[in-house]
Design a protein around this motif. Sequence first.
Motif, mmCIF file in Angstrom:
data_model
loop_
_atom_site.group_PDB
_atom_site.id
_atom_site.type_symbol
_atom_site.label_atom_id
_atom_site.label_comp_id
_atom_site.label_asym_id
_atom_site.label_seq_id
_atom_site.Cartn_x
_atom_site.Cartn_y
_atom_site.Cartn_z
ATOM 1 N N ILE A 12 50.695 68.831 123.243
ATOM 2 C CA ILE A 12 51.554 69.922 123.484
ATOM 3 C C ILE A 12 50.913 71.069 122.961
ATOM 4 C CG2 ILE A 12 53.162 69.492 121.579
ATOM 5 C CD1 ILE A 12 54.007 70.795 125.390
ATOM 6 N N ILE A 13 50.194 70.983 121.813
ATOM 7 C CA ILE A 13 49.620 72.265 121.184
ATOM 8 C C ILE A 13 48.348 72.854 122.031
ATOM 9 C CG2 ILE A 13 48.521 72.992 119.177
ATOM 10 C CD1 ILE A 13 51.272 72.543 118.391
ATOM 11 N N GLY A 14 47.420 71.986 122.704
ATOM 12 C CA GLY A 14 46.622 72.410 123.310
ATOM 13 C C GLY A 14 47.168 72.692 124.904
ATOM 14 N N SER A 39 49.253 60.465 122.673
ATOM 15 C CA SER A 39 49.268 60.761 121.332
ATOM 16 C C SER A 39 50.808 61.061 121.058
ATOM 17 C CB SER A 39 48.414 61.654 120.683
ATOM 18 O OG SER A 39 47.276 61.237 120.723
ATOM 19 N N SER A 41 52.540 63.945 121.219
ATOM 20 C CA SER A 41 53.106 64.749 122.254
ATOM 21 C C SER A 41 54.167 64.017 123.232
ATOM 22 C CB SER A 41 52.263 65.760 122.985
ATOM 23 O OG SER A 41 51.609 66.608 121.674
ATOM 24 N N GLU A 169 35.346 63.403 126.008
ATOM 25 C CA GLU A 169 35.888 63.546 124.528
ATOM 26 C C GLU A 169 34.604 64.711 124.137
ATOM 27 O OE1 GLU A 169 35.615 59.914 122.591
ATOM 28 O OE2 GLU A 169 35.686 60.916 120.708
ATOM 29 N N CYS A 198 42.508 71.456 119.715
ATOM 30 C CA CYS A 198 43.903 71.111 119.269
ATOM 31 C C CYS A 198 43.789 69.419 119.225
ATOM 32 C CB CYS A 198 44.928 71.806 120.339
ATOM 33 S SG CYS A 198 44.677 73.556 120.387
ATOM 34 N N ALA A 201 46.217 64.722 115.101
ATOM 35 C CA ALA A 201 45.792 63.955 114.121
ATOM 36 C C ALA A 201 44.336 63.446 114.007
ATOM 37 C CB ALA A 201 46.976 62.841 113.919
ATOM 38 N N PHE A 206 33.613 65.048 114.856
ATOM 39 C CA PHE A 206 32.629 66.173 114.656
ATOM 40 C C PHE A 206 33.635 67.501 113.854
ATOM 41 C CE2 PHE A 206 34.219 69.650 117.687
ATOM 42 C CZ PHE A 206 35.358 68.601 118.290
ATOM 43 N N MET A 223 59.781 54.559 116.114
ATOM 44 C CA MET A 223 60.665 55.128 117.039
ATOM 45 C C MET A 223 61.202 54.033 117.786
ATOM 46 S SD MET A 223 60.530 58.469 116.996
ATOM 47 C CE MET A 223 60.779 59.093 118.447
ATOM 48 N N THR A 350 46.112 72.652 114.112
ATOM 49 C CA THR A 350 47.013 71.416 114.111
ATOM 50 C C THR A 350 47.813 71.562 112.880
ATOM 51 O OG1 THR A 350 46.634 68.873 114.135
ATOM 52 C CG2 THR A 350 45.254 70.276 112.592
ATOM 53 N N GLY A 353 52.924 69.111 111.820
ATOM 54 C CA GLY A 353 54.136 68.125 111.607
ATOM 55 C C GLY A 353 55.263 67.741 112.702
ATOM 56 N N ARG A 355 57.607 69.574 113.534
ATOM 57 C CA ARG A 355 57.995 70.578 114.256
ATOM 58 C C ARG A 355 56.779 70.891 115.611
ATOM 59 N NH1 ARG A 355 57.267 73.559 108.356
ATOM 60 N NH2 ARG A 355 55.012 73.017 108.449
ATOM 61 N N GLY A 356 56.076 70.058 115.476
ATOM 62 C CA GLY A 356 54.906 70.822 116.631
ATOM 63 C C GLY A 356 55.434 70.864 117.846
HETATM 64 C C1 LIG Z 1 57.358 59.941 116.648
HETATM 65 C C2 LIG Z 1 57.282 61.398 116.618
HETATM 66 C C3 LIG Z 1 58.481 61.983 116.722
HETATM 67 C C4 LIG Z 1 58.483 63.489 116.927
HETATM 68 N N1 LIG Z 1 59.301 64.407 117.448
HETATM 69 C C5 LIG Z 1 59.454 65.660 117.279
HETATM 70 C C6 LIG Z 1 60.210 66.492 118.117
HETATM 71 O O1 LIG Z 1 61.307 66.008 118.378
HETATM 72 N N2 LIG Z 1 60.314 67.683 117.875
HETATM 73 C C7 LIG Z 1 59.165 68.382 117.368
HETATM 74 O O2 LIG Z 1 59.029 69.550 117.301
HETATM 75 N N3 LIG Z 1 58.370 67.561 117.074
HETATM 76 C C8 LIG Z 1 58.258 66.295 116.893
HETATM 77 N N4 LIG Z 1 57.165 65.574 116.575
HETATM 78 C C9 LIG Z 1 55.865 66.245 115.995
HETATM 79 C C10 LIG Z 1 54.949 66.455 117.614
HETATM 80 O O3 LIG Z 1 55.011 65.585 118.335
HETATM 81 C C11 LIG Z 1 53.291 66.712 117.318
HETATM 82 O O4 LIG Z 1 53.506 68.014 115.968
HETATM 83 C C12 LIG Z 1 52.847 67.602 118.397
HETATM 84 O O5 LIG Z 1 52.978 66.681 119.588
HETATM 85 C C13 LIG Z 1 51.357 67.660 117.842
HETATM 86 O O6 LIG Z 1 50.738 67.937 119.060
HETATM 87 P P1 LIG Z 1 49.012 68.041 119.197
HETATM 88 O O7 LIG Z 1 48.861 68.479 120.684
HETATM 89 O O8 LIG Z 1 48.501 69.047 118.036
HETATM 90 O O9 LIG Z 1 48.424 66.715 118.945
HETATM 91 P P2 LIG Z 1 48.534 65.184 119.835
HETATM 92 O O10 LIG Z 1 49.948 65.121 120.968
HETATM 93 O O11 LIG Z 1 48.148 64.191 119.077
HETATM 94 O O12 LIG Z 1 47.342 65.625 120.844
HETATM 95 C C14 LIG Z 1 46.115 65.838 120.447
HETATM 96 C C15 LIG Z 1 45.182 65.196 121.873
HETATM 97 O O13 LIG Z 1 43.945 65.709 121.583
HETATM 98 C C16 LIG Z 1 42.988 64.959 122.095
HETATM 99 N N5 LIG Z 1 41.752 64.929 121.501
HETATM 100 C C17 LIG Z 1 41.600 64.572 120.001
HETATM 101 N N6 LIG Z 1 40.251 64.472 119.820
HETATM 102 C C18 LIG Z 1 39.559 65.008 120.920
HETATM 103 C C19 LIG Z 1 38.132 65.199 121.237
HETATM 104 N N7 LIG Z 1 37.339 65.108 120.236
HETATM 105 N N8 LIG Z 1 37.976 65.386 122.619
HETATM 106 C C20 LIG Z 1 38.944 65.714 123.418
HETATM 107 N N9 LIG Z 1 40.138 65.562 123.251
HETATM 108 C C21 LIG Z 1 40.628 65.261 121.946
HETATM 109 C C22 LIG Z 1 43.870 63.413 121.940
HETATM 110 O O14 LIG Z 1 43.318 62.400 122.676
HETATM 111 C C23 LIG Z 1 45.174 64.156 122.041
HETATM 112 O O15 LIG Z 1 45.730 63.760 123.405
HETATM 113 C C24 LIG Z 1 57.139 64.116 116.441
HETATM 114 C C25 LIG Z 1 55.928 63.396 116.489
HETATM 115 C C26 LIG Z 1 55.992 62.066 116.229
HETATM 116 C C27 LIG Z 1 54.567 61.285 116.092
#
Ligand SMILES: Cc1cc2nc3c(=O)[nH]c(=O)nc-3n(C[C@H](O)[C@H](O)[C@H](O)COP(=O)(O)OP(=O)(O)OC[C@H]3O[C@@H](n4cnc5c(N)ncnc54)[C@H](O)[C@@H]3O)c2cc1C
Length: 373
Positions: A12-14, A39, A41, A169, A198, A201, A206, A223, A350, A353, A355-356
């Motif tokens: 979702i961040i990306g 992951s 999101s 990747e 983005c 975790a 790299f 969950m 990143t 937490g 609240r992402g």
């Molecule tokens: C069980 C759970 C419940 C949650 N509930 C909520 C909620 O209700 N409300 C809320 O606000 N937040 C909630 N959160 C937090 C929220 O989900 C996260 O903060 C948010 O999804 C993080 O998004 P992200 O895009 O940073 O990470 P991710 O969703 O982990 O996405 C990162 C992506 O990067 C890709 N990636 C990584 N490395 C590479 C690379 N080298 N090359 C290409 N791609 C790569 C991965 O494959 C992945 O798809 C919850 C989290 C969890 C685990």
Amino acid sequence: MKERVVVVGGGIIGTMHALLACEAGFEVLHLERDLKPTSASVRNFGLVWVSGRDVGPELRLALRARALWGAIGGKAEIGFRPNGSLTIASNEAEMNVLYEAANMDDAHLRGFRVLTAAETRDLEPMLAGNYLGALQCTEDAAVEPPILLGGLRNYLSTFSTYSWKPGCEITDFYHDSTGNHVVDTSGKDYSTDYVAFCAGAAHGGFLSEEMSDAAVRKVRLQMAATVPMKEKLSHSLADGDSLRYYPAFKNLSIDTLPRQSGIAAERYMQLLLVQRSDGSMTIGDTHEYDEPFDHELSEAPYDHLRSVITSIFGSEAPPLGKRWDGVYSQSTSSDIYFRKEIAPGAVIVTGAGGRGNTLSPGIAEETIASWSK
Ligand SMILES: Cc1cc2nc3c(=O)[nH]c(=O)nc-3n(C[C@H](O)[C@H](O)[C@H](O)COP(=O)(O)OP(=O)(O)OC[C@H]3O[C@@H](n4cnc5c(N)ncnc54)[C@H](O)[C@@H]3O)c2cc1C
């Protein structure tokens, strides 16, 4: 020529970075290592949770993000709904904290109002159990994680300037006189003006050198989802245990709350619950902070969650249909999330937490604003 942006990570961040960059007029290449994102999101509750945000900058960012979610929800099929939430008090001490919350200076911004048990039941007849009242937050909202990222990408596909490349990747990054470059596992080099990493975790690989002293940690959550229910529950729910964990309440009388029961204290648990469009209810959660994480889904937390639901519903909690876990990256400093510029125009984002999901459009807007200066 349009300025180019590469976004690494399809969570979702990306995806919010890709969306806001496209809308700002950039040409966007969006890269994801998996064939579809699997992951945090897509493992979360899908809550846009304003109610628990800390007083000050965190609430301001959440309110801005909430406004952006409302606008995006009008353009993309993501199941966005401004459904509001109810935090249920099951004892006098919790009820007292709810009244204090409704009197906070920023309570009107969160849409806080205390309801008696009878008022809560009038609003949500499903909540026919044993409790004293609830804190309603009209600003809280929800989206549907199973369709969220696909729905946002469908909207993005209406921009001729957007390209999505799953199964890609990234394993290297460098900056030279021609700009920023990311390199994938096949050695392909993508040249760009701006890049947002983005990766959630995925703190290693790299990025490990850049992340070695970063104030972030990984957190694992357990969950579940119930089987689909015919009855409708429009609000998202939290139990009184959530008052201990959300920073919005940290200056209220939370030290008067009764001790949590064994497994709830051991796993830092609270009940959060939201009904999905298919009638199932996503429930959680536990929090595990010490790595390496367990790989198993233990039963005791689910028994606890079901007993809390039984008490609030006044009838046997529905059976569970599926269970899963998820890991997020969390900032351990006072920063709301982790942002690090590793070269001109290249940033790691990143650490938002739990609240992402809530903050994601607001976080992305801050990045795009820094590129548009
Ligand atoms: C069980 C759970 C419940 C949650 N509930 C909520 C909620 O209700 N409300 C809320 O606000 N937040 C909630 N959160 C937090 C929220 O989900 C996260 O903060 C948010 O999804 C993080 O998004 P992200 O895009 O940073 O990470 P991710 O969703 O982990 O996405 C990162 C992506 O990067 C890709 N990636 C990584 N490395 C590479 C690379 N080298 N090359 C290409 N791609 C790569 C991965 O494959 C992945 O798809 C919850 C989290 C969890 C685990």
